[in-house]
Write an enzyme that holds these catalytic residues in place. Structure first.
Site, PDB file in Angstrom:
ATOM      1  N   ARG A 118      37.339 -65.647 -51.165  1.00 25.14           N
ATOM      2  CA  ARG A 118      37.145 -65.446 -49.596  1.00 25.14           C
ATOM      3  C   ARG A 118      36.284 -63.727 -49.901  1.00 25.14           C
ATOM      4  O   ARG A 118      35.761 -63.924 -48.560  1.00 25.14           O
ATOM      5  CB  ARG A 118      38.303 -64.606 -49.107  1.00 25.14           C
ATOM      6  CG  ARG A 118      38.185 -64.950 -47.596  1.00 25.14           C
ATOM      7  CD  ARG A 118      39.312 -64.600 -47.069  1.00 25.14           C
ATOM      8  NE  ARG A 118      40.108 -64.728 -47.076  1.00 25.14           N
ATOM      9  CZ  ARG A 118      41.044 -63.891 -47.206  1.00 25.14           C
ATOM     10  NH1 ARG A 118      40.970 -62.721 -47.791  1.00 25.14           N
ATOM     11  NH2 ARG A 118      42.455 -64.133 -48.072  1.00 25.14           N
TER      12      ARG A 118
ATOM     13  N   LYS B  42      18.935 -72.423 -39.906  1.00 26.57           N
ATOM     14  CA  LYS B  42      17.148 -73.130 -39.231  1.00 26.57           C
ATOM     15  C   LYS B  42      15.993 -72.571 -40.263  1.00 26.57           C
ATOM     16  O   LYS B  42      16.505 -73.844 -41.909  1.00 26.57           O
ATOM     17  CB  LYS B  42      16.484 -71.837 -37.970  1.00 26.57           C
ATOM     18  CG  LYS B  42      17.799 -71.524 -37.196  1.00 26.57           C
ATOM     19  CD  LYS B  42      18.652 -72.970 -36.579  1.00 26.57           C
ATOM     20  CE  LYS B  42      19.727 -72.417 -35.530  1.00 26.57           C
ATOM     21  NZ  LYS B  42      20.089 -71.327 -35.301  1.00 26.57           N
TER      22      LYS B  42
ATOM     23  N   TYR C 278      19.518 -65.947 -28.560  1.00 28.19           N
ATOM     24  CA  TYR C 278      19.835 -66.212 -28.297  1.00 28.19           C
ATOM     25  C   TYR C 278      21.355 -66.649 -27.447  1.00 28.19           C
ATOM     26  O   TYR C 278      22.147 -65.654 -28.100  1.00 28.19           O
ATOM     27  CB  TYR C 278      20.077 -66.112 -29.870  1.00 28.19           C
ATOM     28  CG  TYR C 278      20.855 -68.154 -30.791  1.00 28.19           C
ATOM     29  CD1 TYR C 278      21.059 -69.144 -30.912  1.00 28.19           C
ATOM     30  CD2 TYR C 278      22.623 -67.694 -30.920  1.00 28.19           C
ATOM     31  CE1 TYR C 278      21.163 -69.981 -30.982  1.00 28.19           C
ATOM     32  CE2 TYR C 278      23.055 -68.769 -31.593  1.00 28.19           C
ATOM     33  CZ  TYR C 278      22.203 -70.376 -31.304  1.00 28.19           C
ATOM     34  OH  TYR C 278      23.043 -71.313 -31.772  1.00 28.19           O
TER      35      TYR C 278
ATOM     36  N   ASP D   1      17.630 -60.187 -35.285  1.00 25.06           N
ATOM     37  CA  ASP D   1      17.776 -60.805 -35.652  1.00 25.06           C
ATOM     38  C   ASP D   1      15.972 -61.947 -35.736  1.00 25.06           C
ATOM     39  O   ASP D   1      15.198 -61.550 -34.515  1.00 25.06           O
ATOM     40  CB  ASP D   1      18.476 -61.899 -34.383  1.00 25.06           C
ATOM     41  CG  ASP D   1      18.616 -63.674 -34.818  1.00 25.06           C
ATOM     42  OD1 ASP D   1      17.773 -63.892 -35.960  1.00 25.06           O
ATOM     43  OD2 ASP D   1      19.460 -63.997 -34.135  1.00 25.06           O
TER      44      ASP D   1
HETATM   45  C1  LIG Z   1      20.357 -70.675 -34.605  1.00 25.21           C
HETATM   46  C2  LIG Z   1      20.350 -69.615 -33.759  1.00 25.21           C
HETATM   47  C3  LIG Z   1      21.277 -68.064 -34.219  1.00 25.21           C
HETATM   48  C4  LIG Z   1      22.254 -68.953 -34.315  1.00 25.21           C
HETATM   49  O1  LIG Z   1      23.501 -69.280 -36.107  1.00 25.21           O
HETATM   50  P1  LIG Z   1      24.478 -70.642 -36.699  1.00 25.21           P
HETATM   51  O2  LIG Z   1      23.542 -70.769 -38.188  1.00 25.21           O
HETATM   52  O3  LIG Z   1      23.767 -71.873 -35.254  1.00 25.21           O
HETATM   53  O4  LIG Z   1      25.572 -69.723 -36.633  1.00 25.21           O
HETATM   54  C5  LIG Z   1      21.176 -67.242 -34.031  1.00 25.21           C
HETATM   55  N1  LIG Z   1      20.035 -66.578 -33.631  1.00 25.21           N
HETATM   56  C6  LIG Z   1      19.069 -67.503 -33.837  1.00 25.21           C
HETATM   57  C7  LIG Z   1      17.604 -67.343 -33.224  1.00 25.21           C
HETATM   58  C8  LIG Z   1      18.905 -68.877 -33.960  1.00 25.21           C
HETATM   59  O5  LIG Z   1      18.321 -69.691 -34.220  1.00 25.21           O
END
Ligand SMILES: *Cc1c(COP(=O)(O)O)cnc(C)c1O
Length: 384
Positions: A56, A206, A108, A181
């Site tokens: 973990r 992504k 997001y 982000d």
């Molecule tokens: C998809 C996404 C997230 C969240 O990520 P997950 O892997 O789906 O939890 C956060 N920020 C952006 C810009 C995203 O496209």
């Protein structure tokens, strides 16, 4: 392997292609193994000299993925998480009740919902501001109370670009940390730590993985320290840890990151330029268009392209937008982004009634198919 034995340095694409040039010391394998074990042997004298105790906290399969992200972002340390949301919420969960955070108006959606819902119930105080305007950011920062400024650039799904250097300067002057982000920009196009941010976060689901077959998230720190160790403890306590198979697939995906992101960026620009004058299109939101409001910041901050994400507002409102999405065949109607296949989505249907997204907006994630095929499919969907 920024330097080899002759002292030469390598470009980031060389480092990514070879996943840091890893070779197994024992077998000479050039692809690393997967370690499924959740537990590790204690030494006879009751010590854990390997540093591994229980799955973990971490897993040996993470090492290469984390080291590669650290190298590409130019950071000091990275952590792999079960998802982008797990990575992002670990930062907020490592703050204290009463701490003030500044977050973007456009970001997001699931993360904004978490911050303004469960996050505030846990004691966070959030100010929501237009991040493309540094004066609004400056006005929202409370000296010695604001602990964190959260940036997303380009910001989903309107793709406005935030000046990371300027926001970092404002935040640091008030004693706040900055986390970016950078999911849609990727380290191919923007390196937030070089512009002054303290942390960079990715939904590795992504572009980093790039094949729509892994859920994962990453955080990278410009420097380690007390707050970073709190985030590490949060990951272990909450158990928001990635699986070893996902970590392994992520390394495999990142080997082609530069090729994929550059191809998607090139096609996205061609698609944006094609759609902008189209009579059925109200507007195109893409940082690479000179008509785009934050294009000047994008041109300075993004290097080698403007990304594979754009949004299009369709004349005729929600009904017309949904109809266009219903008529595509090569584009796939699905949420998410950053995969090798192109996706189209009526975004406000996903975000729900409180969403600030215009109801005539389609979000496009451009993949690596031939741009001419993608354009032809959109053209036939827009005809009528
Ligand atoms: C998809 C996404 C997230 C969240 O990520 P997950 O892997 O789906 O939890 C956060 N920020 C952006 C810009 C995203 O496209």
């Amino acid at each position: 392997m920024r330097h080899d034995s002759t002292g030469r340095t390598f470009a980031p694409e060389s480092i990514a292609a070879q996943a840091l040039g890893w070779v197994d010391a024992e077998t000479r394998a050039i692809v690393s193994p997967i370690h499924p074990s959740t537990t590790f042997l204690r030494d006879p004298d009751n010590q854990y000299r390997s540093g591994r105790v229980y799955g973990r906290s971490d897993n040996p399969t993470f090492d290469q993925a984390e080291a590669l992200v650290t190298s590409l972002e130019g950071g000091a340390s990275s952590m792999l998480f079960a998802s982008g949301m797990a990575a992002a919420t670990a930062v907020f969960l490592s703050l204290s009740p009463g701490d003030h955070v500044v977050v973007p108006e456009v970001m997001y959606w699931s993360l904004r919902s978490w911050i303004c819902g469960p996050g505030e119930r846990l004691g966070l105080r959030a100010s929501v501001v237009d991040m493309s305007n540094p004066e609004k950011v400056a006005a929202a920062i409370e000296p010695d109370k604001t602990r964190l400024v959260w940036v997303e650039t380009p910001a989903n799904p309107l793709w406005g670009v935030t000046d990371i250097a300027e926001v970092s300067r404002l935040a640091h002057a008030a004693g706040a940390l900055v986390c970016v982000d950078s999911t849609s920009a990727t380290p191919v196009l923007t390196r937030p730590l070089a512009w002054g941010a303290d942390f960079v976060m990715h939904s590795a689901t992504k572009y980093l993985n790039g094949h729509s077959d892994v859920l994962a998230g990453t955080l990278t720190a410009a420097r380690t320290g007390e707050f970073w160790e709190r985030v590490r403890a949060t990951r272990s306590q909450v158990g928001s840890i990635a699986g070893p198979f996902e970590a392994w697939l992520l390394v495999r995906g990142m080997r082609t990151l530069f090729l994929r992101v550059r191809a998607a960026s090139k096609s996205a620009l061609a698609i944006a330029e094609h759609l902008e004058p189209h009579p059925r299109v109200l507007s195109v939101m893409y940082p690479g268009l000179s008509s785009f409001p934050t294009h000047v910041v994008a041109a300075r901050q993004m290097d080698g392209g403007f990304g594979g994400m754009l949004s299009v507002r369709i004349r005729g409102g929600e009904e017309a937008a949904v109809r266009v999405a219903s008529r595509v065949s090569l584009w796939k109607r699905a949420t998410s982004l950053g995969g090798v296949e192109s996706l189209i989505e009526h975004r406000s249907s996903v975000e729900g009634p409180d969403s600030p997204v215009p109801r005539d907006l389609l979000r496009l994630s451009v993949g690596i198919e031939a741009a001419a095929d993608l354009i032809a499919d959109l053209d036939q969907a827009l005809a009528l």
